[in-house]
Motif scaffolding. Structure first.
Motif, PDB file in Angstrom:
ATOM      1  N   PRO A  12       4.932  -4.015 -10.735  1.00  0.00           N
ATOM      2  CA  PRO A  12       4.052  -4.475  -9.607  1.00  0.00           C
ATOM      3  C   PRO A  12       4.583  -3.690  -8.214  1.00  0.00           C
ATOM      4  O   PRO A  12       5.880  -3.457  -8.116  1.00  0.00           O
ATOM      5  CB  PRO A  12       4.661  -6.186  -9.364  1.00  0.00           C
ATOM      6  N   SER A  13       3.740  -3.524  -7.408  1.00  0.00           N
ATOM      7  CA  SER A  13       4.046  -2.843  -6.202  1.00  0.00           C
ATOM      8  C   SER A  13       4.107  -3.482  -4.939  1.00  0.00           C
ATOM      9  O   SER A  13       4.517  -3.259  -4.049  1.00  0.00           O
ATOM     10  CB  SER A  13       2.870  -1.866  -6.020  1.00  0.00           C
ATOM     11  N   ASP A  14       3.590  -4.856  -5.350  1.00  0.00           N
ATOM     12  CA  ASP A  14       3.460  -5.804  -3.881  1.00  0.00           C
ATOM     13  C   ASP A  14       4.875  -6.484  -3.842  1.00  0.00           C
ATOM     14  O   ASP A  14       5.643  -6.873  -4.995  1.00  0.00           O
ATOM     15  CB  ASP A  14       2.329  -6.846  -4.050  1.00  0.00           C
ATOM     16  N   HIS A  15       5.491  -6.534  -2.578  1.00  0.00           N
ATOM     17  CA  HIS A  15       7.060  -7.359  -2.397  1.00  0.00           C
ATOM     18  C   HIS A  15       6.925  -8.543  -2.802  1.00  0.00           C
ATOM     19  O   HIS A  15       7.649  -9.456  -3.160  1.00  0.00           O
ATOM     20  CB  HIS A  15       7.290  -6.921  -1.049  1.00  0.00           C
ATOM     21  N   ASN A  31       3.973 -14.542  -6.600  1.00  0.00           N
ATOM     22  CA  ASN A  31       2.385 -14.506  -7.297  1.00  0.00           C
ATOM     23  C   ASN A  31       2.495 -14.943  -8.758  1.00  0.00           C
ATOM     24  O   ASN A  31       1.724 -15.688  -9.099  1.00  0.00           O
ATOM     25  CB  ASN A  31       1.669 -13.525  -6.859  1.00  0.00           C
ATOM     26  N   ILE A  32       3.504 -14.125  -9.482  1.00  0.00           N
ATOM     27  CA  ILE A  32       3.391 -14.326 -10.872  1.00  0.00           C
ATOM     28  C   ILE A  32       3.979 -15.867 -11.079  1.00  0.00           C
ATOM     29  O   ILE A  32       3.429 -16.379 -12.106  1.00  0.00           O
ATOM     30  CB  ILE A  32       4.255 -13.351 -11.665  1.00  0.00           C
ATOM     31  N   ALA A  33       4.975 -16.176 -10.705  1.00  0.00           N
ATOM     32  CA  ALA A  33       5.454 -17.541 -10.795  1.00  0.00           C
ATOM     33  C   ALA A  33       4.626 -18.586 -10.403  1.00  0.00           C
ATOM     34  O   ALA A  33       4.240 -19.573 -11.007  1.00  0.00           O
ATOM     35  CB  ALA A  33       6.736 -17.800  -9.742  1.00  0.00           C
ATOM     36  N   ALA A  34       3.506 -18.203  -9.425  1.00  0.00           N
ATOM     37  CA  ALA A  34       2.462 -19.255  -9.067  1.00  0.00           C
ATOM     38  C   ALA A  34       1.452 -19.411 -10.215  1.00  0.00           C
ATOM     39  O   ALA A  34       1.134 -20.338 -10.784  1.00  0.00           O
ATOM     40  CB  ALA A  34       1.638 -19.065  -7.890  1.00  0.00           C
TER      41      ALA A  34
END
Length: 61
Positions: free
Chosen positions: A39-42, A47-50
């Motif tokens: 993933p490139s987003d910090h 977001n994955i956990a959400a």
């Protein structure tokens, strides 16, 4: 991989495997959440956990 270790600590009942295409898939009960391997987003881990939390509650991730 650091991201997998962090998710494993946060969600011990979720198994994360690698697809043939190089992506990751988190198996949450009967649901599957597909993830980017790099993933490139910090905020990607948040977001994955959400998405995993939504899948655990039975909502559409």
């Amino acid at each position: 991989m650091k991201m997998i270790r962090e998710l494993g600590k946060q969600f011990p009942n979720v198994s994360i495997t690698k697809t043939r295409g190089g992506h990751l898939v988190a198996h949450v009960g009967t649901a599957r959440v597909f993830l980017a391997a790099t993933p490139s987003d910090h905020r990607a881990i948040h977001n994955i956990a959400a998405m995993i939390r939504r899948a655990e509650r039975g909502l559409n991730p």
